[in-house]
Enzyme design. Sequence first.
Site, PDB file in Angstrom:
ATOM      1  N   LYS A   1       0.830  -1.217   0.000  1.00 47.98           N
ATOM      2  CA  LYS A   1       0.000   0.000   0.000  1.00 47.98           C
ATOM      3  C   LYS A   1       0.855   1.254   0.000  1.00 47.98           C
ATOM      4  O   LYS A   1       0.621   2.185  -0.768  1.00 47.98           O
ATOM      5  CB  LYS A   1      -0.933   0.024   1.229  1.00 47.98           C
ATOM      6  N   THR A   2       1.832   1.257   0.886  1.00 50.41           N
ATOM      7  CA  THR A   2       2.667   2.445   0.974  1.00 50.41           C
ATOM      8  C   THR A   2       3.470   2.616  -0.317  1.00 50.41           C
ATOM      9  O   THR A   2       3.642   3.726  -0.812  1.00 50.41           O
ATOM     10  CB  THR A   2       3.601   2.344   2.197  1.00 50.41           C
TER      11      THR A   2
ATOM     12  N   ASP B   1      -2.395   7.995   3.605  1.00 52.69           N
ATOM     13  CA  ASP B   1      -1.932   6.685   4.057  1.00 52.69           C
ATOM     14  C   ASP B   1      -2.675   6.313   5.340  1.00 52.69           C
ATOM     15  O   ASP B   1      -3.160   7.188   6.050  1.00 52.69           O
ATOM     16  CB  ASP B   1      -0.418   6.771   4.328  1.00 52.69           C
ATOM     17  N   GLU B   2      -2.759   5.035   5.647  1.00 52.12           N
ATOM     18  CA  GLU B   2      -3.389   4.560   6.887  1.00 52.12           C
ATOM     19  C   GLU B   2      -4.782   5.164   7.077  1.00 52.12           C
ATOM     20  O   GLU B   2      -5.143   5.619   8.162  1.00 52.12           O
ATOM     21  CB  GLU B   2      -2.530   4.903   8.107  1.00 52.12           C
TER      22      GLU B   2
ATOM     23  N   GLN C   1      -5.995  -3.077  10.519  1.00 50.07           N
ATOM     24  CA  GLN C   1      -4.868  -2.450  11.199  1.00 50.07           C
ATOM     25  C   GLN C   1      -5.270  -1.140  11.868  1.00 50.07           C
ATOM     26  O   GLN C   1      -4.429  -0.297  12.160  1.00 50.07           O
ATOM     27  CB  GLN C   1      -3.717  -2.189  10.218  1.00 50.07           C
TER      28      GLN C   1
ATOM     29  N   ARG D   1       4.591  -7.314  11.068  1.00 39.51           N
ATOM     30  CA  ARG D   1       5.786  -6.494  10.803  1.00 39.51           C
ATOM     31  C   ARG D   1       6.959  -7.355  10.375  1.00 39.51           C
ATOM     32  O   ARG D   1       7.947  -6.862   9.855  1.00 39.51           O
ATOM     33  CB  ARG D   1       6.223  -5.714  12.060  1.00 39.51           C
TER      34      ARG D   1
HETATM   35  N1  LIG Z   1       5.319  -5.365  -6.493  1.00 36.20           N
HETATM   36  C1  LIG Z   1       6.216  -5.600  -5.560  1.00 36.20           C
HETATM   37  N2  LIG Z   1       7.304  -6.336  -5.797  1.00 36.20           N
HETATM   38  C2  LIG Z   1       8.220  -6.573  -4.839  1.00 36.20           C
HETATM   39  N3  LIG Z   1       8.143  -6.101  -3.603  1.00 36.20           N
HETATM   40  C3  LIG Z   1       7.094  -5.354  -3.276  1.00 36.20           C
HETATM   41  C4  LIG Z   1       6.079  -5.048  -4.224  1.00 36.20           C
HETATM   42  N4  LIG Z   1       5.168  -4.290  -3.616  1.00 36.20           N
HETATM   43  C5  LIG Z   1       5.589  -4.093  -2.348  1.00 36.20           C
HETATM   44  N5  LIG Z   1       6.739  -4.727  -2.126  1.00 36.20           N
HETATM   45  C6  LIG Z   1       7.496  -4.783  -0.850  1.00 36.20           C
HETATM   46  O1  LIG Z   1       6.650  -5.318   0.148  1.00 36.20           O
HETATM   47  C7  LIG Z   1       6.915  -4.723   1.399  1.00 36.20           C
HETATM   48  C8  LIG Z   1       5.657  -4.132   1.997  1.00 36.20           C
HETATM   49  O2  LIG Z   1       5.254  -3.011   1.264  1.00 36.20           O
HETATM   50  P1  LIG Z   1       4.503  -1.805   1.925  1.00 36.20           P
HETATM   51  O3  LIG Z   1       5.212  -1.371   3.150  1.00 36.20           O
HETATM   52  O4  LIG Z   1       4.233  -0.813   0.898  1.00 36.20           O
HETATM   53  O5  LIG Z   1       3.182  -2.541   2.348  1.00 36.20           O
HETATM   54  P2  LIG Z   1       1.944  -1.991   3.101  1.00 36.20           P
HETATM   55  O6  LIG Z   1       0.764  -2.560   2.452  1.00 36.20           O
HETATM   56  O7  LIG Z   1       2.022  -0.524   3.231  1.00 36.20           O
HETATM   57  O8  LIG Z   1       2.152  -2.683   4.489  1.00 36.20           O
HETATM   58  P3  LIG Z   1       1.509  -2.350   5.894  1.00 36.20           P
HETATM   59  O9  LIG Z   1       0.051  -2.197   5.705  1.00 36.20           O
HETATM   60  O10 LIG Z   1       1.840  -3.574   6.680  1.00 36.20           O
HETATM   61  O11 LIG Z   1       2.195  -1.151   6.388  1.00 36.20           O
HETATM   62  C9  LIG Z   1       7.967  -3.677   1.161  1.00 36.20           C
HETATM   63  O12 LIG Z   1       9.212  -4.199   1.507  1.00 36.20           O
HETATM   64  C10 LIG Z   1       7.873  -3.421  -0.322  1.00 36.20           C
HETATM   65  O13 LIG Z   1       9.096  -2.993  -0.836  1.00 36.20           O
END
Ligand SMILES: Nc1ncnc2c1ncn2[C@@H]1O[C@H](COP(=O)(O)OP(=O)(O)OP(=O)(O)O)[C@@H](O)[C@H]1O
Length: 730
Positions: free
Chosen positions: A32-33, A215-216, A246, A604
């Site tokens: 997401k981020t 975000d969030e 979350q 995490r």
């Molecule tokens: N398409 C992709 N290919 C490879 N790695 C990815 C891809 N998308 C995300 N990632 C990796 O996955 C991990 C999680 O990504 P991110 O932090 O953006 O997730 P998130 O959904 O925001 O997580 P959370 O909700 O737990 O905070 C990061 O290390 C990111 O670099």
Amino acid sequence: MANVISLNFEQQKAVTADPGPVLVLAGPGSGKTRVLTQRFTHLITQGIRPNVILAVTFTNRASEEMRERIQSQVDSHIVIRNVGTFHALCARILRNESDSSVVGKDFVIFDSADQRLLIKQAMVDHNVDDARYKLHKIHSTISTAKNDLVNADNFSRDSYYHEIVGRIYERYQYLLHQNNALDFDDLLMNVVSLLQTNPVLSSKYQDIYQRILVDEFQDTNLAQYQLLRLLSGSNRDLFVVGDPDQSIYRWRGADYRNVERFRADYLDTVVIQLNKNYRSTQIILDAATAVISKNHVVNRVKLYSDFHEGEKIVLHEAYDEEDESHYIVKTISDYVANNQLDPGECAVMYRTNAQSRSIEEAFVRAGMPYRLLGATRFYARREIKDLLAYMRVIYNQYDNVSLGRIINVPARGIGSKTLNKLFEYSDTLDMHPVGVILELTEQGLESQHCNAIGQRGSRALISFGLLLRDWIALFEKGEVVSDILDSVVNDIDYENYIENNRNFGADQWENVEELKRVFVGFEDRDFGEILEGIALIADVDTLDNDVAGEGVPVLMTLHAAKGLEFPVVFLVGLNDGVLPHHRSFDEPEEMAEERRLFYVGLTRAKSKIHLSYSFRRWTSGFDSSSIASRFISDIPLDLLLSKSDYIDKSNVNISSKFNMRVKSNVYNDKVYQIELQFQSGQRVIHDHFGSGIVVESKLLGSDEMVIIAFDNFGIKRLVASKANLTLEDD
DNA sequence: AGGCGGAGTGTTTTT
DNA sequence: CACTCCGCCT
Ligand SMILES: Nc1ncnc2c1ncn2[C@@H]1O[C@H](COP(=O)(O)OP(=O)(O)OP(=O)(O)O)[C@@H](O)[C@H]1O
């Protein structure tokens, strides 16, 4: 473009979605981020000016991280500025629009301690019994009201309690206004009402922030949601990402139902779900899924991952907190010794800040460096608050809370009598106390003010006024802010004050030096911006770039861990009553939130998780549960390396391990052993409380603390050597 | 006025 | 255990 970031199909769809409302709903680690930052840079490549794009996050750390990530992906001549927290955004708007707003340009932001003082004051003003009405509860009731955009006038006084709170709320707002101050919640509420009532401003900001990213999103409260609606206005260009599972800020007014509200308010919302997890091993994902599935929600997205199964989750029962902390540090150092990982890949997470103490001690004992996020905040320290209070009074002469704090620090003969006189007298003149002090200082002892306040007090006030006058002159002359701070520190000889004050230890002066450095670091900002930055950051770690925790394990609360990821995660202190916290036991919604918190912690981790709790736990009070968190039993057994497995392997069984510990405790106690004079069951007489029965007697330092149930005065705790207790003879 | 120490109380999480 | 408040002493 510096580096190409890969995206899967769904992520790509989100990043390149057409203008308009977009809701990305997805579980942890699904990117997401990443999608949000890519969206930002995508818009720039589409020719949108970076200045009209706004990205909002909840914490400064998240903002800073996101800003850096975006910056690293765009040409270096483009400067990314509009990434910030809701609160920082609102503070900026209020300062810019001070002409139209109810607060002046030079308002200060009151932190929670200041807020409490003011509410306490409001309670005194209304003769509210602070034993019956708990400050803490009133504070949170008011805060909740503000987060729900209920102002003092609209606060419904439909019960006796609410009637009382309503009065305090009203008075509190009056006092804030008098101090030319806002609390955190006011920042949001004031901007919402400003935009609601002022169409010119509303369209101005719609032009400034044409594209908005959040975000969030699941942790927005009503005020924040309304703010987003107003800012996006007719642009309707809101790109929000979030995960209802979350949502962990309910207690702060966050309402994950804003996700549903969003869909209802923007019927053309493009909803994108991401269901591939790029972070965790299958075992971790399965465990997390099992835990969260006990919270019932409609269509939760099932996550999958390409990663291998990975290692089982290790569960460890320790004897007590010290033992648990030792286990954590030992485990980390073993990993490092075996070259399995770098210490910086480890994070330790806990429910409450207080839990960090014993862990820190274990790190210190092992001589191992660590980094603590948040916790006892740098800016909450006494010496720092003192100096900031000086600065705030110089900047905003109406800040009576700060004035009251420092007018006699170091002691300069202005006691509570004089202070009260000054405040009351200023009130009768309809002046602010600093104004009175300055006039008194100009006019000297012939001043009419002197008659009202008295010779002795006036003399003391003048000596303070002389200093204050000079500092204010420096400020008005446009002196560099960090130099003003230096002047203050020198003029009041604060170093000397710290040295001679036995309540202060060795680090305090270092903290002062650190504060000076912070101010120097803010060189290019004006006074108001500096104070604002400090009020909103309130976490020195974010500022402290040079100790960037590479190679060092990090300690933080579960709340602070949101959005982060680490190869190895220790979730510690998992006793029922700590997580879930006992205060959430009888509220199902809060219990569900505790579960989400545990879920956030589990997710995490990239590859290893260690769960631990302790058999014996004496937190303050009585809730020392030795039972493992109920959430642990929701993890399927085959994913756990259970404690018996673990202990079998190291050839130690539980009881022998505990006995060892017990023995060493006894040994420690021996060193300090002194005779106890009293035993439970004895009847005693006290000069004042009369007769009673000893409930418990124990060592307190080198003295004896006796807990006595008096026949007529209830239970008291007394120190034996001071209380003059005599045994009642029968 | 100001410092000290005993008694009482209770703060989960953060901007 | 750690904080704040209050009363007593100088
Ligand atoms: N398409 C992709 N290919 C490879 N790695 C990815 C891809 N998308 C995300 N990632 C990796 O996955 C991990 C999680 O990504 P991110 O932090 O953006 O997730 P998130 O959904 O925001 O997580 P959370 O909700 O737990 O905070 C990061 O290390 C990111 O670099």
